[in-house]
Design a protein around this motif. Structure first.
Motif, PDB file in Angstrom:
ATOM      1  N   PRO A   4       0.824  -1.219   0.000  1.00 50.37           N
ATOM      2  CA  PRO A   4       0.000   0.000   0.000  1.00 50.37           C
ATOM      3  C   PRO A   4       0.851   1.260   0.000  1.00 50.37           C
ATOM      4  O   PRO A   4       0.603   2.195  -0.767  1.00 50.37           O
ATOM      5  CB  PRO A   4      -0.795  -0.110   1.301  1.00 50.37           C
ATOM      6  N   LYS A   5       1.883   1.279   0.852  1.00 55.46           N
ATOM      7  CA  LYS A   5       2.731   2.469   0.923  1.00 55.46           C
ATOM      8  C   LYS A   5       3.454   2.676  -0.412  1.00 55.46           C
ATOM      9  O   LYS A   5       3.571   3.791  -0.906  1.00 55.46           O
ATOM     10  CB  LYS A   5       3.735   2.291   2.057  1.00 55.46           C
ATOM     11  N   GLY A   6       3.935   1.587  -0.979  1.00 56.61           N
ATOM     12  CA  GLY A   6       4.639   1.668  -2.262  1.00 56.61           C
ATOM     13  C   GLY A   6       3.749   2.250  -3.340  1.00 56.61           C
ATOM     14  O   GLY A   6       4.193   3.018  -4.184  1.00 56.61           O
TER      15      GLY A   6
ATOM     16  N   LEU B 118       5.402   5.259 -17.383  1.00 53.30           N
ATOM     17  CA  LEU B 118       6.433   4.304 -17.819  1.00 53.30           C
ATOM     18  C   LEU B 118       7.648   4.367 -16.890  1.00 53.30           C
ATOM     19  O   LEU B 118       8.197   3.342 -16.498  1.00 53.30           O
ATOM     20  CB  LEU B 118       6.862   4.594 -19.261  1.00 53.30           C
ATOM     21  N   LEU B 119       8.051   5.591 -16.526  1.00 48.29           N
ATOM     22  CA  LEU B 119       9.220   5.718 -15.648  1.00 48.29           C
ATOM     23  C   LEU B 119       8.938   5.121 -14.279  1.00 48.29           C
ATOM     24  O   LEU B 119       9.800   4.462 -13.687  1.00 48.29           O
ATOM     25  CB  LEU B 119       9.638   7.186 -15.514  1.00 48.29           C
ATOM     26  N   MET B 120       7.710   5.347 -13.778  1.00 45.57           N
ATOM     27  CA  MET B 120       7.393   4.764 -12.470  1.00 45.57           C
ATOM     28  C   MET B 120       7.267   3.243 -12.569  1.00 45.57           C
ATOM     29  O   MET B 120       7.546   2.532 -11.604  1.00 45.57           O
ATOM     30  CB  MET B 120       6.113   5.384 -11.885  1.00 45.57           C
ATOM     31  N   ASN B 121       6.852   2.725 -13.729  1.00 48.46           N
ATOM     32  CA  ASN B 121       6.874   1.272 -13.939  1.00 48.46           C
ATOM     33  C   ASN B 121       8.279   0.751 -13.730  1.00 48.46           C
ATOM     34  O   ASN B 121       8.508  -0.278 -13.084  1.00 48.46           O
ATOM     35  CB  ASN B 121       6.460   0.915 -15.373  1.00 48.46           C
ATOM     36  N   LEU B 122       9.254   1.469 -14.291  1.00 51.60           N
ATOM     37  CA  LEU B 122      10.637   1.029 -14.164  1.00 51.60           C
ATOM     38  C   LEU B 122      11.114   1.120 -12.721  1.00 51.60           C
ATOM     39  O   LEU B 122      11.960   0.353 -12.287  1.00 51.60           O
ATOM     40  CB  LEU B 122      11.553   1.879 -15.055  1.00 51.60           C
ATOM     41  N   ALA B 123      10.558   2.090 -11.976  1.00 49.57           N
ATOM     42  CA  ALA B 123      10.988   2.269 -10.586  1.00 49.57           C
ATOM     43  C   ALA B 123      10.297   1.289  -9.653  1.00 49.57           C
ATOM     44  O   ALA B 123      10.675   1.171  -8.483  1.00 49.57           O
ATOM     45  CB  ALA B 123      10.709   3.704 -10.139  1.00 49.57           C
ATOM     46  N   THR B 124       9.278   0.574 -10.140  1.00 48.30           N
ATOM     47  CA  THR B 124       8.479  -0.282  -9.266  1.00 48.30           C
ATOM     48  C   THR B 124       9.291  -1.344  -8.508  1.00 48.30           C
ATOM     49  O   THR B 124       9.121  -1.500  -7.303  1.00 48.30           O
ATOM     50  CB  THR B 124       7.345  -0.926 -10.091  1.00 48.30           C
TER      51      THR B 124
ATOM     52  N   ASP C  15       9.398  -1.609  -4.466  1.00 46.29           N
ATOM     53  CA  ASP C  15       9.060  -2.841  -3.749  1.00 46.29           C
ATOM     54  C   ASP C  15      10.207  -3.312  -2.875  1.00 46.29           C
ATOM     55  O   ASP C  15      10.007  -3.960  -1.858  1.00 46.29           O
ATOM     56  CB  ASP C  15       8.683  -3.942  -4.750  1.00 46.29           C
ATOM     57  N   LYS C  16      11.414  -2.993  -3.297  1.00 45.41           N
ATOM     58  CA  LYS C  16      12.568  -3.443  -2.519  1.00 45.41           C
ATOM     59  C   LYS C  16      12.709  -2.646  -1.233  1.00 45.41           C
ATOM     60  O   LYS C  16      13.068  -3.186  -0.187  1.00 45.41           O
ATOM     61  CB  LYS C  16      13.831  -3.293  -3.378  1.00 45.41           C
ATOM     62  N   PHE C  17      12.432  -1.350  -1.320  1.00 45.71           N
ATOM     63  CA  PHE C  17      12.705  -0.508  -0.154  1.00 45.71           C
ATOM     64  C   PHE C  17      11.498  -0.319   0.751  1.00 45.71           C
ATOM     65  O   PHE C  17      11.651   0.017   1.911  1.00 45.71           O
ATOM     66  CB  PHE C  17      13.240   0.854  -0.604  1.00 45.71           C
ATOM     67  N   VAL C  18      10.304  -0.491   0.217  1.00 45.67           N
ATOM     68  CA  VAL C  18       9.121  -0.340   1.058  1.00 45.67           C
ATOM     69  C   VAL C  18       8.669  -1.730   1.491  1.00 45.67           C
ATOM     70  O   VAL C  18       7.912  -2.390   0.806  1.00 45.67           O
ATOM     71  CB  VAL C  18       7.985   0.378   0.303  1.00 45.67           C
ATOM     72  N   VAL C  19       9.206  -2.165   2.605  1.00 44.52           N
ATOM     73  CA  VAL C  19       8.845  -3.489   3.103  1.00 44.52           C
ATOM     74  C   VAL C  19       7.855  -3.312   4.234  1.00 44.52           C
ATOM     75  O   VAL C  19       8.106  -2.562   5.172  1.00 44.52           O
ATOM     76  CB  VAL C  19      10.087  -4.243   3.602  1.00 44.52           C
ATOM     77  N   PRO C  20       6.711  -3.958   4.148  1.00 45.57           N
ATOM     78  CA  PRO C  20       5.723  -3.765   5.207  1.00 45.57           C
ATOM     79  C   PRO C  20       6.209  -4.363   6.532  1.00 45.57           C
ATOM     80  O   PRO C  20       6.996  -5.293   6.555  1.00 45.57           O
ATOM     81  CB  PRO C  20       4.491  -4.506   4.690  1.00 45.57           C
TER      82      PRO C  20
END
Lengths: 330, 211
Positions: free
Chosen positions: A260-262, A292-298, A302-307
């Motif tokens: 959710p935060k991500g 598109l750029l945020m797709n690439l950042a996804t 996901d790696k840094f926003v760990v619930p």
């Protein structure tokens, strides 16, 4: 006897949702926008939508036949991709533009990377980015006047708005009585579809709300040339493709964060990039590249926003203390 | 490993050890200069010349080259034919030299040339090295011409072969993206995929008929 005992990992309760049912929901949600497009822009709009949808499905079928993979046309994801691509195009583009765009979206952006679920960017937007780069003139100038359906010359209302001029009445913007790409003009139709998806639980409200909120705030602050905090956030959101992108493209499961935060971060990021491109970039609109750029950042998000694990404390210091003490923290 | 025939040393560079589509090396000029068939052809000619002579030079000197400094030695040996190509091109094909520009000089550090010197010429006789250089160079030239032809045709709608322009009028609206770097990457990727599938299927068919 041993094979009677079935051991599987969780989850054990399955919902009735399938890829097909979700995609069907998205198609249903796109109906109002498509109908609005045909009402305002006539038979040409229908031609573009039909061409993009049919060629997307055909491209998927032919590619999967050619490489001898199971044909997945039945899951309707190609229909969604084709329809979305068609909705991002201007009404009077020659029909080879949606056809080539759909083929590129399906074959290069989706199937080559493994098909649905493993594509790294939204296929429809990749297709649009490709045709935008291939035939920039067609994709940025083939507008039609709504209702009268004659070729429109001159700038789109977004262009006028950025120059600080008036950009049509709010009523026209809401119902879609303005120049623009097929699916982006009618805000009400998009909201209807978005509301349906939210109600069905297909999409998460966080991405569209964060996206449009950030964009609105940014337009309010920077939207008026030469003056701060005097922009018109409502028109900033309604003009251009932000609504369509926020509800239907940025929320794509495969290419948006899982937490959710991500998702909030993704929305904010897309809003900021859209703003940057619109006001400080060369392109008239930045929604395509922003998403598109945020797709690439996804993957990074996901790696840094760990619930937080269930049962763990909010407080990092308290958790450390508990770890040191070797005890459990309830 | 049993030795191939001289012809085999030549033909292996065309498909089996194709620089662009199999080994995926030397991609910098491959992407940069292939905006047309003609550009691809002349860049290919330059590389065939350099590769053949650098391979021969490296092979001749392979027994007296100290192992520790072989790479600097290779670079000097490669630079010699590169300078020749550059000067000849500047004198006789000034227009083409304008287009290819820095990429002709950059053949000195082209990884295909260095790879063939290190992996083949340094261990084989001059004659073999010459055939290897010709073969790999010819393969590279074909690759460049293929990519150039696809990009030119899609990007401008026509194909210029010599003094002929085919077809005389574009049959469709040219896709400007194909002449830009993204178009180069897309063409390279798609061609690589298609050709490798074709090679694999051909190899599978050959294996079936043999057994």
């Amino acid at each position: 006897m041993a094979d009677k005992l079935l051991i599987t990992s969780s989850p054990h309760i399955r919902a009735a949702k399938t890829v097909r049912s979700i995609m069907l929901d998205v198609v249903i949600a796109l109906v109002p926008a498509s109908v609005a497009a045909v009402v305002f822009f006539g038979v040409k709009a229908f031609g573009v939508l039909a061409a993009s949808t049919i060629s997307a499905v055909l491209a998927e079928y032919l590619y999967e036949k050619a490489v001898k993979r199971p044909v997945t046309v039945g899951d309707l994801s190609a229909v969604v991709t084709g329809l979305l691509l068609g909705l991002t195009l201007p009404p009077a583009v020659p029909l080879y533009v949606p056809v080539v765009g759909s083929a590129f979206a399906i074959v290069v952006a989706k199937q080559v990377f493994g098909g649905l679920g493993t594509n790294f960017v939204n296929p429809a937007l990749a297709g649009r980015a490709f045709v935008l780069a291939a035939w920039p003139l067609h994709v940025t100038s083939a507008w039609l006047n709504p209702l009268t359906m004659d070729a429109a010359t001159g700038a789109t209302p977004l262009h006028a708005f950025k120059g600080g001029q008036a950009a049509g009445s709010l009523v026209d913007l809401l119902i879609g009585n303005r120049l623009g790409s097929l699916g982006e003009t009618s805000a009400i139709a998009i909201l209807l579809g978005g509301a349906y998806l939210l109600m069905r639980g297909v999409i998460d409200y966080r991405i569209p709300v964060a996206y449009l909120g950030t964009l609105g705030l940014g337009v309010f602050i920077f939207g008026k040339p030469g003056a701060l905090f005097q922009g018109d956030p409502l028109r900033g959101i309604l003009l251009g493709g932000a609504m369509l992108g926020a509800f239907f493209m940025a929320t794509d499961y495969v290419t948006s964060p899982v937490t959710p935060k991500g998702r909030t971060y993704m929305g904010i990021g897309a809003g900021l990039i859209t703003l940057l491109i619109r006001y400080w970039g060369d392109y008239p609109e930045g929604v395509t590249y922003a998403i598109l750029l945020m797709n690439l950042a996804t993957p990074l998000i996901d790696k840094f926003v760990v619930p937080r694990y269930y049962g763990y404390a909010h407080d990092v210091a308290a958790r450390r203390k508990a770890n040191r003490a070797g005890g459990e923290l309830s | 490993m049993n030795k191939r025939s001289l012809i085999g040393e030549f033909t292996k560079g065309l498909i089996e050890e194709n620089a662009t589509f199999k080994a995926a090396i030397g991609l910098c000029p491959t992407l940069a200069v292939t905006t047309s068939l003609v550009n691809g052809f002349w860049m290919g000619v330059a590389v065939v010349f350099v590769l053949t002579f650098s391979n021969v030079f490296v092979s001749i000197l392979r027994k007296v080259t100290p192992d520790q400094i072989r790479i600097p030695v290779f670079v000097i040996l490669i630079a010699t034919p590169v300078v020749i190509v550059e000067l000849v091109m500047r004198a006789y094909l000034p227009a083409m030299y304008q287009i290819l520009g820095i990429f002709v000089s950059l053949i000195v550090v082209n990884c295909i040339v260095i790879a063939r010197a290190e992996a083949f010429a340094y261990k084989n006789s001059p004659l073999r090295a010459a055939f290897d250089g010709l073969g790999v160079g010819a393969g590279f030239m074909i690759d460049l011409m293929l990519i150039g032809a696809v990009r030119e045709f899609l990007g401008t709608g026509t194909l210029t072969v010599g003094s002929m322009v085919l077809p005389s009028k574009p049959l469709f609206e040219p896709m400007s993206v194909m002449l830009t770097p993204p178009g180069g990457f897309i063409t390279l990727g798609v061609l690589m995929a298609v050709l490798n599938i074709a090679f694999q299927r051909a190899a599978a068919k050959r294996a079936k008929t043999v057994s």
